[in-house]
Write a protein that holds these residues in place. Sequence first.
Motif, PDB file in Angstrom:
ATOM      1  N   TYR A   1       3.935   2.464  -6.846  1.00 20.41           N
ATOM      2  CA  TYR A   1       5.140   3.013  -7.470  1.00 20.41           C
ATOM      3  C   TYR A   1       4.771   4.165  -8.405  1.00 20.41           C
TER       4      TYR A   1
ATOM      5  N   TYR B   1       6.296  -0.790   1.018  1.00 22.03           N
ATOM      6  CA  TYR B   1       5.275  -1.782   0.686  1.00 22.03           C
ATOM      7  C   TYR B   1       5.404  -3.015   1.579  1.00 22.03           C
TER       8      TYR B   1
ATOM      9  N   GLU C   1      -1.814  -2.871  -5.539  1.00 24.12           N
ATOM     10  CA  GLU C   1      -0.631  -3.517  -6.081  1.00 24.12           C
ATOM     11  C   GLU C   1       0.609  -2.641  -5.922  1.00 24.12           C
ATOM     12  N   PHE C   2       1.767  -3.297  -6.007  1.00 23.91           N
ATOM     13  CA  PHE C   2       3.044  -2.602  -5.863  1.00 23.91           C
ATOM     14  C   PHE C   2       3.232  -1.567  -6.961  1.00 23.91           C
TER      15      PHE C   2
ATOM     16  N   THR D   1       9.695   0.051  -2.264  1.00 28.47           N
ATOM     17  CA  THR D   1      10.095  -1.329  -1.979  1.00 28.47           C
ATOM     18  C   THR D   1      10.045  -1.618  -0.484  1.00 28.47           C
TER      19      THR D   1
END
Length: 245
Positions: free
Chosen positions: A40, A27, A35-36, A24
Motif C-alpha cells: 500500500y 493483493y 505485507e499488505f 486490496t
Amino acid sequence: MSYFLGKLTGEIPSLLIYPLVFVTFWYILVNPEAEFYTYYGLFLLFEIVFSSLGYFISVFVQRTHAEFVGVMYIILCALLGGVQPTVRTMSKEWYTLVLVCSSPVRWAVELMYTVEIRKYQESNQNVATALENYGFSYKAYYISPIILIAITIIFLVLSFVGLVMRDPQAVERIKTLTRVYIRKGKRKLKKLKSERKKPGDYVFQQESEIQVLEDGEESESDEDDELLLQQDEVYQPPSMQQDQQ
C-alpha cells in the motif's frame, strides 16, 4: 500559491483511497510475499508521483492533447521500465542508460522487485542471480524512494512555475520585483563604496571588484521602490479560468 496548494490538498483523499482499493484486490489475486501495508505504501508513492506528472501535463499541454500526451508518456515509461529490455541490457550504452534512468516506472519496478525479493532472502534463498539477471540492486530499496520523491518535487515545482507564468500580471509582477531588488542592491553597494574606510569595516580592495552606479543612473528612489513593494503586498492574482482551447 493558494490556488496551487488548494488543488494539492483537495487531491489528498483520492490519493489515499485509490491505492487502497487497487491494492486490496491486487493483493488477493497475486498473493505476494511482502505485507499488505508495504505494498500500500509503494502504490501510494507511485500514485503521488504520477499525479504530479498529471499536474505538469495539464499546465503545459492543451486540454485537447493532454490525455494523448499523458498516455504516450506512460507507455514510454513502461517500455523503459527495466524488465524487457532489462536494466542490465540498457546499461551497455550511456544514452540508453540515461533513458531508462529517467523513467519513473524503472525505479518503481525495481523497488517492488527488491521488496519482494528480500522476503525470499530472509528464507535463506539465493536471490543474487535473480537480481543480476535484471540488473537490479539491493540498494534500490533505499535509493528508489528518494529518486521517486525527487521526481515528484521536480514535477510539482515545474507545474507551479508554469501556472504562474500563465498569468501575464504575475509575470509583470515578478519583473517589477526583480528590478526593485536589483536597484536596492546597487544603491547599497554604491553607499558602501562611498563610505570612508574605517578600521574593522569591510572595504573593496580594487575599483574593478564592483560596478558603481553612475550619477543619474537608476533615478528611482527608495521611496519609489517601497511604494512598489507595498503595491505588491496587496496584489491579488485573478481567478484561474479554465482553458477553453
